[in-house]
Design a protein around this motif. Sequence first.
Motif, PDB file in Angstrom:
ATOM      1  N   MET A  94       3.176 -13.454 -31.748  1.00  0.00           N
ATOM      2  CA  MET A  94       1.872 -13.644 -31.128  1.00  0.00           C
ATOM      3  C   MET A  94       1.605 -15.121 -30.849  1.00  0.00           C
ATOM      4  O   MET A  94       1.035 -15.483 -29.807  1.00  0.00           O
ATOM      5  CB  MET A  94       0.778 -13.065 -32.026  1.00  0.00           C
ATOM      6  CG  MET A  94       0.841 -11.557 -32.201  1.00  0.00           C
ATOM      7  SD  MET A  94       0.792 -10.665 -30.627  1.00  0.00           S
ATOM      8  CE  MET A  94      -0.815 -11.152 -30.013  1.00  0.00           C
ATOM      9  N   ILE A  95       2.029 -15.991 -31.769  1.00  0.00           N
ATOM     10  CA  ILE A  95       1.855 -17.432 -31.562  1.00  0.00           C
ATOM     11  C   ILE A  95       2.681 -17.900 -30.363  1.00  0.00           C
ATOM     12  O   ILE A  95       2.218 -18.717 -29.546  1.00  0.00           O
ATOM     13  CB  ILE A  95       2.260 -18.203 -32.840  1.00  0.00           C
ATOM     14  CG1 ILE A  95       1.265 -17.929 -33.969  1.00  0.00           C
ATOM     15  CG2 ILE A  95       2.327 -19.705 -32.560  1.00  0.00           C
ATOM     16  CD1 ILE A  95      -0.135 -18.414 -33.712  1.00  0.00           C
ATOM     17  N   VAL A  96       3.911 -17.389 -30.242  1.00  0.00           N
ATOM     18  CA  VAL A  96       4.750 -17.743 -29.094  1.00  0.00           C
ATOM     19  C   VAL A  96       4.079 -17.329 -27.794  1.00  0.00           C
ATOM     20  O   VAL A  96       4.067 -18.084 -26.812  1.00  0.00           O
ATOM     21  CB  VAL A  96       6.142 -17.081 -29.221  1.00  0.00           C
ATOM     22  CG1 VAL A  96       6.946 -17.240 -27.924  1.00  0.00           C
ATOM     23  CG2 VAL A  96       6.913 -17.689 -30.381  1.00  0.00           C
ATOM     24  N   LEU A  97       3.481 -16.142 -27.776  1.00  0.00           N
ATOM     25  CA  LEU A  97       2.783 -15.675 -26.579  1.00  0.00           C
ATOM     26  C   LEU A  97       1.584 -16.569 -26.264  1.00  0.00           C
ATOM     27  O   LEU A  97       1.355 -16.928 -25.097  1.00  0.00           O
ATOM     28  CB  LEU A  97       2.324 -14.233 -26.775  1.00  0.00           C
ATOM     29  CG  LEU A  97       1.544 -13.597 -25.614  1.00  0.00           C
ATOM     30  CD1 LEU A  97       2.384 -13.586 -24.342  1.00  0.00           C
ATOM     31  CD2 LEU A  97       1.105 -12.184 -25.973  1.00  0.00           C
ATOM     32  N   CYS A  98       0.825 -16.951 -27.288  1.00  0.00           N
ATOM     33  CA  CYS A  98      -0.341 -17.826 -27.071  1.00  0.00           C
ATOM     34  C   CYS A  98       0.084 -19.195 -26.552  1.00  0.00           C
ATOM     35  O   CYS A  98      -0.553 -19.764 -25.652  1.00  0.00           O
ATOM     36  CB  CYS A  98      -1.128 -17.977 -28.378  1.00  0.00           C
ATOM     37  SG  CYS A  98      -1.953 -16.471 -28.939  1.00  0.00           S
ATOM     38  N   VAL A  99       1.171 -19.743 -27.108  1.00  0.00           N
ATOM     39  CA  VAL A  99       1.689 -21.036 -26.652  1.00  0.00           C
ATOM     40  C   VAL A  99       2.140 -20.933 -25.204  1.00  0.00           C
ATOM     41  O   VAL A  99       1.894 -21.838 -24.386  1.00  0.00           O
ATOM     42  CB  VAL A  99       2.841 -21.502 -27.560  1.00  0.00           C
ATOM     43  CG1 VAL A  99       3.584 -22.680 -26.933  1.00  0.00           C
ATOM     44  CG2 VAL A  99       2.309 -21.886 -28.937  1.00  0.00           C
ATOM     45  N   GLN A 100       2.799 -19.827 -24.866  1.00  0.00           N
ATOM     46  CA  GLN A 100       3.246 -19.622 -23.490  1.00  0.00           C
ATOM     47  C   GLN A 100       2.067 -19.633 -22.519  1.00  0.00           C
ATOM     48  O   GLN A 100       2.110 -20.302 -21.482  1.00  0.00           O
ATOM     49  CB  GLN A 100       3.982 -18.287 -23.381  1.00  0.00           C
ATOM     50  CG  GLN A 100       4.344 -17.896 -21.974  1.00  0.00           C
ATOM     51  CD  GLN A 100       4.216 -16.394 -21.745  1.00  0.00           C
ATOM     52  OE1 GLN A 100       3.406 -15.926 -20.967  1.00  0.00           O
ATOM     53  NE2 GLN A 100       5.048 -15.627 -22.437  1.00  0.00           N
ATOM     54  N   ILE A 101       1.008 -18.911 -22.855  1.00  0.00           N
ATOM     55  CA  ILE A 101      -0.162 -18.832 -21.974  1.00  0.00           C
ATOM     56  C   ILE A 101      -0.814 -20.203 -21.820  1.00  0.00           C
ATOM     57  O   ILE A 101      -1.204 -20.611 -20.721  1.00  0.00           O
ATOM     58  CB  ILE A 101      -1.165 -17.803 -22.516  1.00  0.00           C
ATOM     59  CG1 ILE A 101      -0.565 -16.387 -22.443  1.00  0.00           C
ATOM     60  CG2 ILE A 101      -2.485 -17.852 -21.745  1.00  0.00           C
ATOM     61  CD1 ILE A 101      -1.406 -15.329 -23.105  1.00  0.00           C
ATOM     62  N   LYS A 102      -0.904 -20.944 -22.921  1.00  0.00           N
ATOM     63  CA  LYS A 102      -1.532 -22.265 -22.870  1.00  0.00           C
ATOM     64  C   LYS A 102      -0.698 -23.239 -22.041  1.00  0.00           C
ATOM     65  O   LYS A 102      -1.246 -24.023 -21.234  1.00  0.00           O
ATOM     66  CB  LYS A 102      -1.723 -22.800 -24.294  1.00  0.00           C
ATOM     67  CG  LYS A 102      -2.356 -24.183 -24.363  1.00  0.00           C
ATOM     68  CD  LYS A 102      -3.723 -24.220 -23.702  1.00  0.00           C
ATOM     69  CE  LYS A 102      -4.342 -25.609 -23.805  1.00  0.00           C
ATOM     70  NZ  LYS A 102      -5.584 -25.718 -23.026  1.00  0.00           N
ATOM     71  N   CYS A 103       0.624 -23.208 -22.200  1.00  0.00           N
ATOM     72  CA  CYS A 103       1.496 -24.087 -21.408  1.00  0.00           C
ATOM     73  C   CYS A 103       1.385 -23.751 -19.926  1.00  0.00           C
ATOM     74  O   CYS A 103       1.336 -24.653 -19.074  1.00  0.00           O
ATOM     75  CB  CYS A 103       2.947 -23.948 -21.874  1.00  0.00           C
ATOM     76  SG  CYS A 103       3.285 -24.644 -23.502  1.00  0.00           S
ATOM     77  N   PHE A 104       1.346 -22.469 -19.612  1.00  0.00           N
ATOM     78  CA  PHE A 104       1.191 -22.053 -18.222  1.00  0.00           C
ATOM     79  C   PHE A 104      -0.130 -22.564 -17.663  1.00  0.00           C
ATOM     80  O   PHE A 104      -0.190 -23.081 -16.542  1.00  0.00           O
ATOM     81  CB  PHE A 104       1.251 -20.524 -18.146  1.00  0.00           C
ATOM     82  CG  PHE A 104       1.108 -19.976 -16.753  1.00  0.00           C
ATOM     83  CD1 PHE A 104       2.199 -19.918 -15.898  1.00  0.00           C
ATOM     84  CD2 PHE A 104      -0.117 -19.525 -16.294  1.00  0.00           C
ATOM     85  CE1 PHE A 104       2.069 -19.410 -14.606  1.00  0.00           C
ATOM     86  CE2 PHE A 104      -0.259 -19.025 -15.014  1.00  0.00           C
ATOM     87  CZ  PHE A 104       0.841 -18.964 -14.170  1.00  0.00           C
ATOM     88  N   GLN A 105      -1.198 -22.444 -18.452  1.00  0.00           N
ATOM     89  CA  GLN A 105      -2.519 -22.891 -17.996  1.00  0.00           C
ATOM     90  C   GLN A 105      -2.543 -24.389 -17.728  1.00  0.00           C
ATOM     91  O   GLN A 105      -3.127 -24.847 -16.748  1.00  0.00           O
ATOM     92  CB  GLN A 105      -3.574 -22.518 -19.041  1.00  0.00           C
ATOM     93  CG  GLN A 105      -4.993 -22.882 -18.674  1.00  0.00           C
ATOM     94  CD  GLN A 105      -5.432 -24.220 -19.240  1.00  0.00           C
ATOM     95  OE1 GLN A 105      -4.911 -24.668 -20.250  1.00  0.00           O
ATOM     96  NE2 GLN A 105      -6.384 -24.848 -18.570  1.00  0.00           N
ATOM     97  N   GLU A 106      -1.869 -25.175 -18.586  1.00  0.00           N
ATOM     98  CA  GLU A 106      -1.871 -26.625 -18.410  1.00  0.00           C
ATOM     99  C   GLU A 106      -1.148 -27.038 -17.129  1.00  0.00           C
ATOM    100  O   GLU A 106      -1.607 -27.929 -16.408  1.00  0.00           O
ATOM    101  CB  GLU A 106      -1.224 -27.287 -19.626  1.00  0.00           C
ATOM    102  CG  GLU A 106      -2.069 -27.192 -20.893  1.00  0.00           C
ATOM    103  CD  GLU A 106      -1.388 -27.805 -22.099  1.00  0.00           C
ATOM    104  OE1 GLU A 106      -2.009 -27.820 -23.172  1.00  0.00           O
ATOM    105  OE2 GLU A 106      -0.229 -28.264 -21.969  1.00  0.00           O
TER     106      GLU A 106
END
Length: 459
Positions: free
Chosen positions: A109-121
Amino acid sequence: MTSLATVYDRERERAVDPEQREDSVARQQGGSDSELKLEKDGMSDTESKVDSGVPEVPVPPDDTPEVLNKALSGLSSRWKNWWVRGILTLAMISFFFFIIYLGPMVLMMIVLCVQIKCFQEIITIGYSVYHSYHLPWFRTLSWYFLLCVNYFFYGETVTDYFFTLVQREEPLRILSKYHRFISFALYLTGFCMFVLSLVKKHYRLQFYMFGWTHVTLLIVVTQSHLIIHNLFEGMIWFIVPISCVICNDIMAYMFGFFFGRTPLIKLSPKKTWEGFIGGFFSTIVFGIMLSYVMAGYRYFVCPVEFNNDSNSFQVDCEPSDLFQLQDYALPSIMESVTGWTTVHLYPFQIHSIALSSFASIVGPFGGFFASGFKRAFKIKDFANTIPGHGGIMDRFDCQYLMATFVNVYIASFIRGPNPSKVIQQLLALRADQQLHIFNSLKAHLTEKGLLKNTSGENK
């Protein structure tokens, strides 16, 4: 009139960058006068101005906590940044240990959250340029494509690792059977939406941002998916590579801060050869030590598997030879120095040297790539999520490159055929297909002498 047109063309050439100047010359040489006129008339002054230079992206403000600002107010900016980075680094490492303790599901779940945040940035940087044109659907389509790609990758993962659960539930079985067709249909819908959103006079920029979104998906989503695959091979394949990158980043910064004198690369002026070399040797030692500690625990070395009875993940197995202590003879040179003839090591520790070396030598190029990207858009960091460190992407630029290497390394040198997955696939076949495979396998084993030929007895 001819001279005025010539002056206009020369001024327009000065306003654009070299690539656009080459395109303009090519059009002048190969196109007709009417085509050039349409080209000039179809491009607005605003678009010409923005396309001619590097877009300006707002620099995030300093969001260092007020407590740290007051506590470190007497220090120079150099030492203040050192303390801020150090304190936040310790906080992030503590959080990393905490999520490891919570188990593999939380890690995913943390990997998924990091992925979404990196994409957003990354998308935000593009949107800050694109939004000025008030063109429709770019941000909506970007997130839609993110959803489509995640549906495809995670659907493949669910089918692979939750096979028995998928086969047991009718809706999941249908979704699994037609998963790729559904994924393609979803992407095709987004593709059609993009075509419908095209606006006259801004086609070039819209296709530019379409490519921006897809390259971001390739970099972020694909790599995070590989991280999860590494995690399923055993948490040690997730923790050791990530820790090696973290160690290299910290030690390279420390050596560079105190001993750095020789610049390493122009993209990152603060990177030095002293930091690069010091980080390399520190990471090798760290990787060997961390691997020795973790290889002795089943919780870290066993593959993450789904338990059908409890409907949950479990990490329990008989460790493979990779995680069994073995004696290795030392070369004569090392024997003369240390006085030892053999050493007691886990085979995984030898593999950790390869992982550590990649994290130290090639891994930093992920950071250099990110530095070049930020310089292209005149920004210091991707965001200001972590004081002293920048955005999440600033911390994970090297991790994504490392994830790909680990996945390729496992597939090339570690992973073999998985009998349990083969059996799962066989059970999904029709009865006649299973019988055909059984007879073929029986004939093969009989031919190799592993089974007795009972055909004569049956007669």
